[in-house]
Write a protein that holds these residues in place. Structure first.
Motif, PDB file in Angstrom:
ATOM      1  N   SER A  56       1.156  -1.083   0.376  1.00  0.00           N
ATOM      2  CA  SER A  56      -0.012   0.146  -0.360  1.00  0.00           C
ATOM      3  C   SER A  56       0.626   1.237   0.076  1.00  0.00           C
ATOM      4  N   GLN A  57       1.828   1.031   0.034  1.00  0.00           N
ATOM      5  CA  GLN A  57       2.972   2.527   0.622  1.00  0.00           C
ATOM      6  C   GLN A  57       3.806   2.573   0.018  1.00  0.00           C
ATOM      7  N   LEU A  58       3.821   1.364  -1.112  1.00  0.00           N
ATOM      8  CA  LEU A  58       4.882   1.164  -2.124  1.00  0.00           C
ATOM      9  C   LEU A  58       3.615   1.993  -3.634  1.00  0.00           C
ATOM     10  N   SER A  59       2.451   1.406  -2.985  1.00  0.00           N
ATOM     11  CA  SER A  59       1.302   2.150  -4.523  1.00  0.00           C
ATOM     12  C   SER A  59       1.500   4.068  -4.671  1.00  0.00           C
ATOM     13  N   LEU A  60       0.887   3.729  -2.891  1.00  0.00           N
ATOM     14  CA  LEU A  60       1.014   5.599  -2.551  1.00  0.00           C
ATOM     15  C   LEU A  60       2.294   6.716  -3.072  1.00  0.00           C
ATOM     16  N   TYR A  61       3.568   5.960  -2.903  1.00  0.00           N
ATOM     17  CA  TYR A  61       4.417   6.036  -3.164  1.00  0.00           C
ATOM     18  C   TYR A  61       4.569   6.240  -4.936  1.00  0.00           C
ATOM     19  N   VAL A  62       4.218   5.264  -5.519  1.00  0.00           N
ATOM     20  CA  VAL A  62       4.186   5.921  -7.120  1.00  0.00           C
ATOM     21  C   VAL A  62       2.724   6.681  -7.940  1.00  0.00           C
ATOM     22  N   ARG A  63       2.337   6.858  -7.227  1.00  0.00           N
ATOM     23  CA  ARG A  63       0.380   7.573  -7.327  1.00  0.00           C
ATOM     24  C   ARG A  63       1.949   8.381  -7.091  1.00  0.00           C
ATOM     25  N   GLY A  64       1.950   9.302  -6.280  1.00  0.00           N
ATOM     26  CA  GLY A  64       2.581  10.883  -5.957  1.00  0.00           C
ATOM     27  C   GLY A  64       2.738  10.892  -4.374  1.00  0.00           C
ATOM     28  N   GLY A  65       2.425  10.067  -3.233  1.00  0.00           N
ATOM     29  CA  GLY A  65       1.975  10.430  -2.634  1.00  0.00           C
ATOM     30  C   GLY A  65       3.296  10.628  -1.449  1.00  0.00           C
ATOM     31  N   ASN A  66       2.740  10.548  -0.058  1.00  0.00           N
ATOM     32  CA  ASN A  66       3.571  11.055   1.143  1.00  0.00           C
ATOM     33  C   ASN A  66       4.012  10.075   1.262  1.00  0.00           C
ATOM     34  N   ALA A  67       5.103   9.482   1.140  1.00  0.00           N
ATOM     35  CA  ALA A  67       5.165   8.399   1.377  1.00  0.00           C
ATOM     36  C   ALA A  67       6.982   7.658   0.815  1.00  0.00           C
ATOM     37  N   SER A  68       7.391   7.289   1.524  1.00  0.00           N
ATOM     38  CA  SER A  68       9.123   6.628   1.174  1.00  0.00           C
ATOM     39  C   SER A  68       9.320   5.569   1.405  1.00  0.00           C
ATOM     40  N   VAL A  69       9.915   4.433  -0.052  1.00  0.00           N
ATOM     41  CA  VAL A  69      10.058   3.218  -0.079  1.00  0.00           C
ATOM     42  C   VAL A  69      11.433   3.173   0.496  1.00  0.00           C
TER      43      VAL A  69
END
Length: 607
Positions: A148-161
Motif C-alpha cells: 500500500s505504501q509502495l502504491s501510494l509512493y508511485v501515485r505521488g503520495g507522501n510515502a518513502s520506499v
C-alpha cells in the motif's frame, strides 16, 4: 451625319449598360440578406437584430467604417460572444487529443503498476503460507501495508520506499525471531521486549544486507515510475489550464474585427489575410505560446522517463524480486540463529523462558527449515552482499520467466513495454503544440493572398509586420495590445520548469534531448526492442517481419488533426543482381548511341 449620330448613340448606350453592370454588385453587397443568413447559420443571435437594409447612422464600437452598415450595436455584442465561444471551442478541439493521450496512458500505466504490485504481493503471501505457515496470519497485514505504501509512493503520495521497506522488516523481525529463529522465546515476546526487537532490528541486523538491497532496488525502479506519474499528471494539469484560459476584451474585439466586421459591409465570404490572422491569434494566445519551450522539455522528460520505467523490465524485475529478497532474508536469520539469539539477549534482556529449552529447539528448527525451506543450503548461506550483480540479475530474469506474466493468445492485455512504446510513438508529435497553436487555428480561417480581408478593407496582400510568438514579441503587434501574461498559465509554466529541474537533479541525464525522430519514435526502426510480448514475429519469418501491426494500425490519425504516418526504415540498395546492373547500365548505353548518332548527322547531311 446620321451615321455619326447613330455611332454616338450606340457609344452612349454601351457606357450606360456597362455602368449598370458595374453598379449591380455594389447594390447587392449593400443588401443585408446574406448577412442575416450567416447570422442565422452560425447561431450568433436573434435574427430580429439584423436590419433588412443597411443603416447610415449606426453607432458601432468595433466595426467602424464610412458608409452604410448591416451591423448594429447588439450585433457587435453578439459577435464578441460568438467569437469567444468559437475560439475556445477550436482550442479545446486541438487540446482534447493531447489531453486524451495523457489521460489514457496515465491510466494504462497506473493499471499496469497496480497489477504488478498485486501479483508480487500475492506471491509473497503464498510464500508465507507454503514455507512459513506459522507467520502467515500475522505477516499478511505487514505485506499489505508494504505494498500500500509502495502504491501510494508511485501515485505521488507522501510515502518513502526506503522507510516502508525497513518498517516491514522491523515488524517482521519479532515474528520471525519468536516463531522461527527462537520458538521457545515466542510466549515471552510481548510489551517492552517486543518493542525492543522492533526498534533494534537495524542495529541487530538479523536479515543481513537483504533489506537494504531491496530498498535500493525498489527505490531506483519506483522512483522513475513515480516521476512518470507526476509528469503525466502535470501534463494533464497544463491541458486543463489551457482549456480554462480566457480571452481578453482586446482579443475579443480583434477577433470580431478579423472575422465579422467584413459582414457589416455585406462581405460574408471574404477570408482574413494570413499575416493578419497570425498577428491576431498570436496576440490572443501570447500566454499559451509562452509554454512552448517548457512543454518541449517536458515532452523530452516524458519520453526519457518512459524508457527508464520500461527499459530492460527494471520495474517488473524489482517488484517480482521482492518475494526472493524476503525469502533470502528469513533464511539468513535462520542460518545465524544462535548468534542472533545471543545478541537479542544482550540488547533486550534474557527471555523469561529457560535458555536450554529455547535454544535446543532452535537449532533443530534451523536445520529443518534449512532442509525444507530451500534445496540448496550452501549457496543460501553465502551473505547476500557478496553475490555478484550478474548472478542477481540472472536469478531475477529466471524468476520472471517462471511466472505467468505472458498473456494467453486469446486475451492479451498490453504489457508495460508495449504501452511505453505506444506512448513514445505518439507524444513527440505534440512537442510543438503550443508554438504551432496560432497557425493551426488560422489554417481554416486564412484567405487567398491576392484577395483577403485586412481588418479595414479588401486588399491584395497584408503589408503590416507579422510578429512572432510570446508575450514579449507582442509589443510590436499592430493589431492588438497584450497587457501581460495570464497568471494561471504562468503558474503552470513555473511548475513545469521546477519539475524539470528537480528531475534533472534527482535523475541526472534525463530530459536533455531536444531533437526527436519524427518517424513514429522507434516503432518501425526499433526492432531491437521488439519481443514476444508485443506480438512481433521472429527475424526472417513471414511477411513484414520487424513491424508491429498493432502500433502501425493506430498511429495514422488522432481525432481531426492529421498525423503523419510513421516512416518505414529505408530499404538498402540491392547488390549482386543482374537486373539491377542492367538497369543502371542502360542509360549509359543510350547516351553513347545518341552521341554517335549526332556525330553522323552532319556526314549524312553532306551526303
Amino acid at each position: 451625319m446620321s451615321r455619326g449620330l447613330f455611332t454616338r448613340v450606340n457609344f452612349w448606350w454601351i457606357i450606360l449598360v456597362v455602368s449598370l453592370t458595374i453598379e449591380t454588385p455594389r447594390v447587392r453587397c449593400h443588401s443585408c440578406h446574406e448577412v442575416k443568413t450567416a447570422f442565422q447559420v452560425r447561431q450568433i443571435g436573434p435574427l430580429k437584430w439584423v436590419p433588412e437594409t443597411p443603416g447610415t447612422d449606426v453607432d458601432l464600437l468595433v466595426c467602424k467604417h464610412q458608409g452604410p452598415s448591416c451591423c448594429t450595436r447588439k450585433m457587435e455584442e453578439s459577435y464578441q460572444v460568438a467569437v469567444r465561444r468559437e475560439t475556445v471551442q477550436n482550442i479545446r478541439s486541438y487540446s482534447f487529443e493531447l489531453n486524451y493521450l495523457l489521460l489514457g496512458h496515465a491510466t494504462a500505466f497506473q493499471d499496469t503498476f497496480q497489477s504488478l504490485m498485486t501479483f508480487s504481493m500475492t506471491h509473497i503471501s503464498s510464500l508465507f503460507e507454503s514455507t512459513y505457515p506459522s507467520l502467515s496470519l500475522d505477516a499478511s497485514p505487514l505485506v499489505t501495508q508494504l505494498f500500500s505504501q509502495l502504491s501510494l509512493y508511485v501515485r505521488g503520495g507522501n510515502a518513502s520506499v526506503e522507510a516502508s521497506v525497513h518498517r516491514f522488516f522491523d515488524d517482521l523481525f519479532p515474528l520471525a525471531y519468536g516463531r522461527l529463529v527462537n520458538p521457545g522465546a515466542g510466549p515471552g515476546l510481548a510489551g517492552e521486549r517486543l518493542d525492543c526487537l522492533r526498534m533494534t532490528r537495524q542495529d541487530v541486523n538479523p536479515f543481513g544486507g537483504h533489506p537494504r538491497a531491496l530498498a535500493r532496488e525498489l527505490g531506483a525502479a519506483l522512483r522513475a515510475a513515480r516521476a512518470l506519474t507526476q509528469a503525466l499528471g502535470l501534463g494533464m494539469e497544463l491541458m486543463n489550464a489551457t482549456d480554462a484560459a480566457t480571452l481578453t476584451r482586446d482579443c475579443s474585439r480583434a477577433l470580431v474585427r478579423m472575422q465579422y466586421c467584413a459582414h457589416c459591409r455585406g462581405l460574408t465570404l471574404i477570408k482574413p489575410c494570413p499575416g493578419y490572422c497570425l498577428n491576431v491569434l498570436r496576440g490572443c494566445l501570447a500566454s499559451l505560446t509562452e509554454l512552448n519551450l517548457p512543454w518541449r522539455r517536458h515532452v523530452a522528460l516524458l519520453e526519457d522517463l518512459t524508457h527508464a520505467v520500461a527499459g530492460q523490465h527494471s520495474l517488473e524485475l524489482a517488484l517480482l524480486g521482492v518475494e526472493g529478497k524476503v525469502k533470502e532474508a528469513i533464511l539468513y536469520a535462520l542460518l545465524h540463529g544462535p548468534r542472533l539469539a545471543a545478541t537479542v539477549d544482550k540488547v533486550c534482556g534474557a527471555s523469561t523462558v529457560e535458555a536450554p529449552s529455547s535454544h535446543t529447539p532452535t537449532e533443530g528448527h534451523v536445520s529443518t527449515a534449512t532442509a525444507t525451506g530451500t534445496a540448496t543450503a550452501p549457496p543460501a548461506s553465502t551473505p547476500f552482499s557478496e553475490s555478484p550483480e550478474v548472478e542477481i540479475r540472472g536469478r531475477l530474469a529466471e524468476l520472471r520467466s517462471s511466472l505467468p506474466l505472458k498473456p494467453s493468445k486469446n486475451d492479451k492485455p498490453k504489457s508495460l513495454k508495449k504501452i511505453s512504446r505506444e506512448f513514445v510513438g505518439y507524444i513527440p508529435r505534440y512537442k510543438t503544440f503550443f508554438g504551432a497553436l496560432p497557425e493551426m487555428l488560422c489554417e481554416g480561417e486564412m484567405g487567398m493572398e491576392f484577395t483577403c480581408w485586412s481588418g479595414d478593407d479588401v486588399v491584395e496582400s497584408y503589408t503590416k509586420k507579422v510578429v512572432g510568438n510570446g508575450v514579449h514579441a507582442q509589443r510590436q503587434n499592430p493589431e492588438l495590445k497584450v497587457r501581460g501574461a495570464d497568471p494561471a498559465l504562468m503558474e503552470v509554466k513555473d511548475k513545469l520548469e521546477q519539475f524539470s529541474q528537480e528531475i534533472q537533479e534527482s535523475m541526472p541525464g534525463l530530459g536533455h534531448r531536444e531533437a526527436w525522430v519524427e518517424t513514429g519514435s522507434g516503432v518501425a526502426e526499433g526492432s531491437a526492442e521488439c519481443d514476444d510480448e508485443d506480438g512481433c514475429q521472429g527475424s526472417g519469418d513471414g511477411p513484414g517481419h520487424g513491424e508491429n501491426p498493432d502500433v502501425f494500425k493506430g498511429v495514422i490519425q488522432h481525432g481531426g488533426v492529421p498525423a503523419s504516418p510513421p516512416k518505414r526504415p529505408p530499404v538498402g540498395p540491392v547488390t549482386g543482381h543482374s537486373g539491377a546492373s542492367g538497369a543502371t547500365g542502360s542509360p549509359h548505353l543510350l547516351l553513347l548511341v545518341l552521341l554517335f548518332t549526332l556525330l553522323l548527322v552532319p556526314q549524312w547531311t553532306l551526303l
